[in-house]
Scaffold this motif. Structure first.
Motif, PDB file in Angstrom:
ATOM      1  N   ILE A  62       1.011  -1.128  -0.006  1.00 28.46           N
ATOM      2  CA  ILE A  62       0.084   0.005   0.057  1.00 28.46           C
ATOM      3  C   ILE A  62       0.934   1.201  -0.109  1.00 28.46           C
ATOM      4  O   ILE A  62       0.360   2.254   0.449  1.00 28.46           O
ATOM      5  CB  ILE A  62      -1.071   0.054   1.299  1.00 28.46           C
ATOM      6  CG1 ILE A  62      -0.087  -0.161   2.413  1.00 28.46           C
ATOM      7  CG2 ILE A  62      -2.142  -1.065   0.941  1.00 28.46           C
ATOM      8  CD1 ILE A  62      -0.974  -0.164   3.973  1.00 28.46           C
ATOM      9  N   GLU A  65       0.302   6.056  -3.948  1.00 29.17           N
ATOM     10  CA  GLU A  65      -0.949   6.643  -4.374  1.00 29.17           C
ATOM     11  C   GLU A  65      -1.739   5.701  -5.495  1.00 29.17           C
ATOM     12  O   GLU A  65      -2.925   5.553  -5.355  1.00 29.17           O
ATOM     13  CB  GLU A  65      -0.918   8.243  -4.743  1.00 29.17           C
ATOM     14  CG  GLU A  65      -2.173   8.875  -5.253  1.00 29.17           C
ATOM     15  CD  GLU A  65      -3.277   8.997  -4.019  1.00 29.17           C
ATOM     16  OE1 GLU A  65      -4.402   9.070  -4.118  1.00 29.17           O
ATOM     17  OE2 GLU A  65      -2.488   9.211  -3.072  1.00 29.17           O
ATOM     18  N   ARG A  67      -1.729   2.704  -5.543  1.00 26.59           N
ATOM     19  CA  ARG A  67      -2.357   1.245  -4.852  1.00 26.59           C
ATOM     20  C   ARG A  67      -3.700   1.983  -4.501  1.00 26.59           C
ATOM     21  O   ARG A  67      -4.954   1.242  -4.304  1.00 26.59           O
ATOM     22  CB  ARG A  67      -1.698   0.762  -4.049  1.00 26.59           C
ATOM     23  CG  ARG A  67      -0.520   0.327  -4.384  1.00 26.59           C
ATOM     24  CD  ARG A  67      -0.614  -1.039  -5.261  1.00 26.59           C
ATOM     25  NE  ARG A  67       0.555  -1.757  -5.845  1.00 26.59           N
ATOM     26  CZ  ARG A  67       0.944  -2.760  -5.967  1.00 26.59           C
ATOM     27  NH1 ARG A  67       0.231  -3.776  -5.474  1.00 26.59           N
ATOM     28  NH2 ARG A  67       1.953  -3.504  -6.599  1.00 26.59           N
ATOM     29  N   SER A  68      -3.730   3.101  -3.841  1.00 28.11           N
ATOM     30  CA  SER A  68      -4.914   3.771  -3.117  1.00 28.11           C
ATOM     31  C   SER A  68      -5.973   4.123  -4.139  1.00 28.11           C
ATOM     32  O   SER A  68      -7.131   3.725  -4.140  1.00 28.11           O
ATOM     33  CB  SER A  68      -4.598   5.034  -2.297  1.00 28.11           C
ATOM     34  OG  SER A  68      -3.606   4.812  -1.389  1.00 28.11           O
ATOM     35  N   GLN A  69      -5.598   4.577  -5.337  1.00 28.81           N
ATOM     36  CA  GLN A  69      -6.378   4.743  -6.577  1.00 28.81           C
ATOM     37  C   GLN A  69      -7.056   3.319  -7.064  1.00 28.81           C
ATOM     38  O   GLN A  69      -8.273   3.201  -7.245  1.00 28.81           O
ATOM     39  CB  GLN A  69      -5.776   5.598  -7.522  1.00 28.81           C
ATOM     40  CG  GLN A  69      -5.614   6.960  -7.284  1.00 28.81           C
ATOM     41  CD  GLN A  69      -5.201   7.637  -8.623  1.00 28.81           C
ATOM     42  OE1 GLN A  69      -4.101   8.287  -8.527  1.00 28.81           O
ATOM     43  NE2 GLN A  69      -5.543   7.366  -9.619  1.00 28.81           N
ATOM     44  N   ALA A  72      -9.799   2.444  -4.680  1.00 29.85           N
ATOM     45  CA  ALA A  72     -10.841   3.073  -4.853  1.00 29.85           C
ATOM     46  C   ALA A  72     -11.578   2.819  -6.066  1.00 29.85           C
ATOM     47  O   ALA A  72     -13.064   2.913  -6.232  1.00 29.85           O
ATOM     48  CB  ALA A  72     -10.576   4.665  -4.777  1.00 29.85           C
ATOM     49  N   HIS A  89      -6.022  -5.449   2.297  1.00 27.35           N
ATOM     50  CA  HIS A  89      -5.402  -4.363   1.743  1.00 27.35           C
ATOM     51  C   HIS A  89      -4.213  -4.025   2.640  1.00 27.35           C
ATOM     52  O   HIS A  89      -4.720  -3.259   3.652  1.00 27.35           O
ATOM     53  CB  HIS A  89      -6.216  -3.293   1.356  1.00 27.35           C
ATOM     54  CG  HIS A  89      -5.305  -1.995   0.626  1.00 27.35           C
ATOM     55  ND1 HIS A  89      -4.874  -1.918  -0.558  1.00 27.35           N
ATOM     56  CD2 HIS A  89      -5.305  -0.876   1.219  1.00 27.35           C
ATOM     57  CE1 HIS A  89      -4.527  -0.875  -0.814  1.00 27.35           C
ATOM     58  NE2 HIS A  89      -4.649  -0.125   0.211  1.00 27.35           N
TER      59      HIS A  89
END
Length: 369
Positions: A62, A65, A67-69, A72, A89
């Protein structure tokens, strides 16, 4: 006397009749007709509760960014389709990701989207998932196998595009270094295969240094600075993803005259494009390239899995890749000709935002018969 007796008998009989009549129950009044709304009571069968699909996501890293997108985008697609989600995650190693996938199996997901941390080690647990009827979709890398589908960009070609561009800018000659991501990670390995093939086809390019920036811009900046200091006259630096901005920042801070800068590649992220534009504002002949690696692959994978669960069949003619089980997303290139257009896309985006692209429903349907 005789007539008196007869009268008496008649009177007694009359009184008996009257008494009997008084003791008889009163006649029942006819029952009233029921009200119309009470006349018929219909039994309404209870509706079966709607059974929702459940999709799981396994992601073992993680630290970006991107991976965050990706997460999402997975949640967004599931929300659009009314699908419940189970997310694994977290930063973990290969045994940890195997545990993630086992958790998803135990929770009875209908499909799972996996961003793999390894090519071979996950195959047994993936086979266990598919044996239980779970649809398995791999994103961000390609893993061999007949029971799952990879929904990715062509990582090898993704890297080859910018490597060929770099070679062209150098006129096919010069000394370069490469800064790669996590060693052993499937995406990194496929990318470096592409770079190696480009360099092998251009013998005038000398690879004088290799190192890893661990997909971290700050680490890559340090690695690039060390390469520049150790290799006077260095002609080019090839790297990938967020490390490209770190490399450009190292070049800017090197103290070299602009004319002596090694040629670099750029990245398709908010801060990367903004740094690129700042350099271009100062040096209008500055050229760079960025190939989009969209985290939207997770969004597309959800729709592919949903189509499969709806009984749709993938058109095998659309499968490709080195293992023959991959659906490739189109690649998009950013260069000097369309940079201004992409700068408008990131106007309201954070620096860490990665330029993203989703497949349209028509494009996804085009993968199916």
């Amino acid at each position: 006397m005789k007539s008196l007796k007869i009268v008496s008998i008649v009177m007694v009989l009359s009184m008996a009749i009257i008494l009997m009549a008084g003791c008889a129950p009163a006649a029942e009044a006819p029952a009233e007709a029921p009200a119309a709304e009470e006349a018929v009571v219909e039994e309404v069968a209870e509706e079966e509760p709607e059974v929702k699909l459940v999709f799981g996501l396994s992601n073992p890293w993680i630290g970006s960014e991107w991976r965050s997108q990706m997460l999402a985008n997975f949640e967004l697609a599931c929300e659009e389709l009314g699908i419940e989600t189970v997310v694994e995650h977290a930063d973990t190693d290969i045994p940890g990701q195997i545990a993630q996938i086992n958790n998803l199996i135990a929770k009875g997901v209908d499909a799972m989207i996996i961003n793999p941390g390894d090519i071979a080690a996950l195959v047994p647990v993936m086979d266990e998932a598919t044996a239980q009827g779970i649809v398995v979709i791999i994103i961000d890398a390609e893993i061999p196998g007949d029971d799952h589908v990879n929904v990715v960009i062509n990582q090898k070609e993704w890297a080859s595009i910018s490597a060929r561009w770099l070679v062209e800018k150098l006129g096919g000659e010069g000394d370069i270094v490469t800064i790669e991501g996590y060693l052993g990670h499937p995406a990194n390995e496929f990318r470096m295969e592409g770079v190696d093939e480009v360099l092998a086809a251009n013998t005038g390019i000398n690879l004088v240094g290799e190192d890893t920036g661990q997909w971290d811009p700050a680490t890559a900046q340090t690695v690039a600075a060390n390469f520049i200091a150790a290799n006077p006259g260095l002609n080019g630096i090839w790297t990938q993803d967020g490390m490209a901005e770190g490399t450009l920042l190292a070049v800017q801070a090197s103290g070299l005259a602009y004319e002596e800068w090694p040629q670099v590649v750029c990245e398709a992220r908010g801060s990367g494009l903004r740094t690129w534009q700042k350099v271009l504002d100062e040096h209008d002949d500055f050229e760079c390239i960025a190939v989009i690696n969209p985290p939207g692959c997770a969004y597309d994978a959800v729709y592919v899995a949903n189509n499969i669960l709806l009984g749709k069949e993938i058109d095998t003619a659309k499968l490709g890749g080195q293992f023959g089980n991959t659906l490739y997303k189109p690649l998009t290139v950013i260069d000097k000709d369309n940079l201004a257009e992409w700068m408008t896309v990131i106007e309201d985006k954070a620096d860490g935002y990665t330029i993203d692209k989703f497949m349209t429903s028509d494009e996804i349907d085009g993968w199916f018969k």
